[in-house]
Motif scaffolding. Structure first.
Motif, short mmCIF file in Angstrom:
data_model
loop_
_atom_site.label_atom_id
_atom_site.label_comp_id
_atom_site.label_asym_id
_atom_site.label_seq_id
_atom_site.Cartn_x
_atom_site.Cartn_y
_atom_site.Cartn_z
N LEU A 63 8.02 11.25 3.64
CA LEU A 63 6.73 10.59 3.83
C LEU A 63 6.56 9.44 2.85
CD1 LEU A 63 4.06 10.83 5.48
CD2 LEU A 63 3.17 12.25 3.62
N LEU A 64 6.95 9.66 1.60
CA LEU A 64 6.84 8.60 0.60
C LEU A 64 7.82 7.47 0.90
CD1 LEU A 64 6.51 10.69 -2.69
CD2 LEU A 64 4.74 9.32 -1.59
N ARG A 65 9.05 7.82 1.31
CA ARG A 65 10.04 6.78 1.59
C ARG A 65 9.64 5.91 2.77
NH1 ARG A 65 12.85 4.65 5.15
NH2 ARG A 65 14.28 6.27 5.83
N THR A 66 9.12 6.53 3.83
CA THR A 66 8.66 5.73 4.96
C THR A 66 7.41 4.93 4.57
OG1 THR A 66 7.43 7.66 5.78
CG2 THR A 66 9.60 7.26 6.73
N GLY A 67 6.61 5.48 3.66
CA GLY A 67 5.45 4.73 3.17
C GLY A 67 5.86 3.49 2.40
N VAL A 68 6.94 3.60 1.63
CA VAL A 68 7.46 2.43 0.91
C VAL A 68 7.87 1.35 1.89
CG1 VAL A 68 9.36 1.61 -0.54
CG2 VAL A 68 8.19 3.73 -1.12
N VAL A 71 4.70 -0.28 3.31
CA VAL A 71 4.07 -1.20 2.35
C VAL A 71 4.86 -2.51 2.27
CG1 VAL A 71 3.57 -1.56 -0.10
CG2 VAL A 71 2.99 0.61 0.98
N ALA A 72 6.18 -2.41 2.36
CA ALA A 72 7.03 -3.60 2.19
C ALA A 72 6.95 -4.55 3.38
CB ALA A 72 8.47 -3.18 1.96
N VAL A 73 6.81 -4.02 4.58
CA VAL A 73 6.92 -4.88 5.77
C VAL A 73 5.62 -5.06 6.53
CG1 VAL A 73 9.33 -4.19 6.06
CG2 VAL A 73 7.55 -2.97 7.33
N SER A 74 4.57 -4.31 6.18
CA SER A 74 3.34 -4.43 6.94
C SER A 74 2.15 -4.10 6.06
CB SER A 74 3.35 -3.50 8.17
OG SER A 74 3.37 -2.14 7.74
N ASP A 75 0.98 -4.23 6.63
CA ASP A 75 -0.26 -3.88 5.92
C ASP A 75 -0.54 -2.41 6.17
OD1 ASP A 75 -2.63 -3.85 4.60
OD2 ASP A 75 -3.78 -4.87 6.15
N LEU A 76 -0.11 -1.58 5.22
CA LEU A 76 -0.22 -0.13 5.39
C LEU A 76 -1.61 0.33 4.97
CD1 LEU A 76 1.29 2.46 6.12
CD2 LEU A 76 1.94 2.66 3.72
N ASN A 77 -2.41 0.74 5.95
CA ASN A 77 -3.77 1.20 5.66
C ASN A 77 -3.87 2.72 5.56
OD1 ASN A 77 -4.89 -1.43 5.72
ND2 ASN A 77 -4.85 -1.39 7.96
N ASP A 78 -3.20 3.41 6.44
CA ASP A 78 -3.30 4.87 6.47
C ASP A 78 -1.95 5.46 6.84
OD1 ASP A 78 -4.00 7.47 6.56
OD2 ASP A 78 -5.42 7.30 8.23
N LEU A 79 -1.28 6.05 5.86
CA LEU A 79 0.04 6.61 6.08
C LEU A 79 -0.03 7.91 6.89
CD1 LEU A 79 3.09 6.46 5.49
CD2 LEU A 79 2.66 7.67 3.35
N LEU A 80 -1.17 8.57 6.89
CA LEU A 80 -1.28 9.89 7.50
C LEU A 80 -1.69 9.84 8.96
CD1 LEU A 80 -2.94 11.85 4.56
CD2 LEU A 80 -0.52 11.63 5.12
N ARG A 81 -1.53 8.71 9.61
CA ARG A 81 -1.75 8.65 11.05
C ARG A 81 -0.63 9.41 11.76
NH1 ARG A 81 -3.40 2.26 11.93
NH2 ARG A 81 -5.34 2.32 10.70
N PRO A 82 -0.94 10.02 12.91
CA PRO A 82 0.05 10.87 13.58
C PRO A 82 1.39 10.18 13.83
CG PRO A 82 -2.10 11.18 14.57
CD PRO A 82 -2.25 10.05 13.59
N HIS A 83 1.38 8.92 14.31
CA HIS A 83 2.64 8.27 14.62
C HIS A 83 3.43 7.94 13.36
CE1 HIS A 83 -0.43 5.19 14.10
NE2 HIS A 83 0.51 4.30 13.86
N ARG A 84 2.74 7.75 12.24
CA ARG A 84 3.44 7.50 10.99
C ARG A 84 3.97 8.80 10.39
NH1 ARG A 84 -0.61 2.71 8.72
NH2 ARG A 84 0.24 1.08 10.10
#
Length: 214
Positions: A63-68, A71-84
């Motif tokens: 979860l943290l790695r995909t969050g990184v 953050v690097a390629v898009s405007d990450l607002n909510d990491l805990l959305r189902p598709h994420r």
């Protein structure tokens, strides 16, 4: 005048490389800790408790790695959305499938087949990750994703081989201090984890740099 105050003096490519290096180091550290701790727990004990604990660590790291990446390629607002969350689950499943295939086949052949399997799974996972975070409709596998997956899979193969085939322990001479004596002990799995970390950094550095330059 300071270069920091003159952004034009620092080329766009250089900035992307610096950012890519930083993000890659973060992603590699997270993935190395997550995969390494999960791997040690699973191969060290087969109890239900350690298996669940290992899966929890692996999922949190994924979860943290995909969050990184988000953050690097898009405007990450909510990491805990189902598709994420699904992206993190797919990465977690990839490592679990890798280990299951290796253990089911066994030996050097098991490592080889598991490595190829992991490459295929990671390439698909990277495409899914780009689809979710970059909002691209079904992106096709690229040379970038293939090279990244191969490098990570090679690191995984080294980690697995370090436990199955390498019987090596490095012990330093006793280091005496005022009231205690310290001995440093390095085992094969620790050296394998270090090799995996290096492969993870090289893989993510290449991937993030290429993504940021596009």
């Amino acid at each position: 005048m300071s270069v920091i105050r003159q952004p034009g003096m620092l080329g766009r490519t250089t900035r992307h490389r610096v950012v890519g290096l930083t993000v890659a180091l973060t992603a590699a550290t997270v993935e190395t800790l997550a995969v390494g701790l999960w791997f040690v727990l699973v191969v060290g004990s087969r109890s239900t408790t350690t298996a669940l604990a290992g899966l929890g660590i692996l999922f949190c790291g994924s979860l943290l790695r995909t969050g990184v990446f988000g953050v690097a390629v898009s405007d990450l607002n909510d990491l805990l959305r189902p598709h994420r969350l699904a992206v993190a689950l797919s990465l977690t499943a990839g490592w679990v499938i890798w280990l299951l295939v290796a253990e089911l086949v066994g030996g050097t052949q098991g490592i080889a087949i598991a490595t190829v399997t992991l490459v295929v799974v990671l390439v698909c996972q990277f495409a899914f990750e780009r689809c979710v975070f970059e909002q691209r409709p079904s992106p096709r596998p690229t040379v970038e994703s293939a090279l990244t997956a191969i490098t990570l899979a090679v690191g995984g193969a080294i980690l697995l081989a370090s436990v199955w085939f390498v019987d090596l322990t490095l012990v330093t001479p006793p280091l005496s201090f005022d009231v205690t004596t310290i001995v440093f002990r390095l085992e094969a799995v620790q050296l394998g984890s270090l090799a995996f970390g290096i492969c993870a950094f090289l893989a993510h550095q290449y991937r993030f740099t290429r993504r940021l330059e596009q």
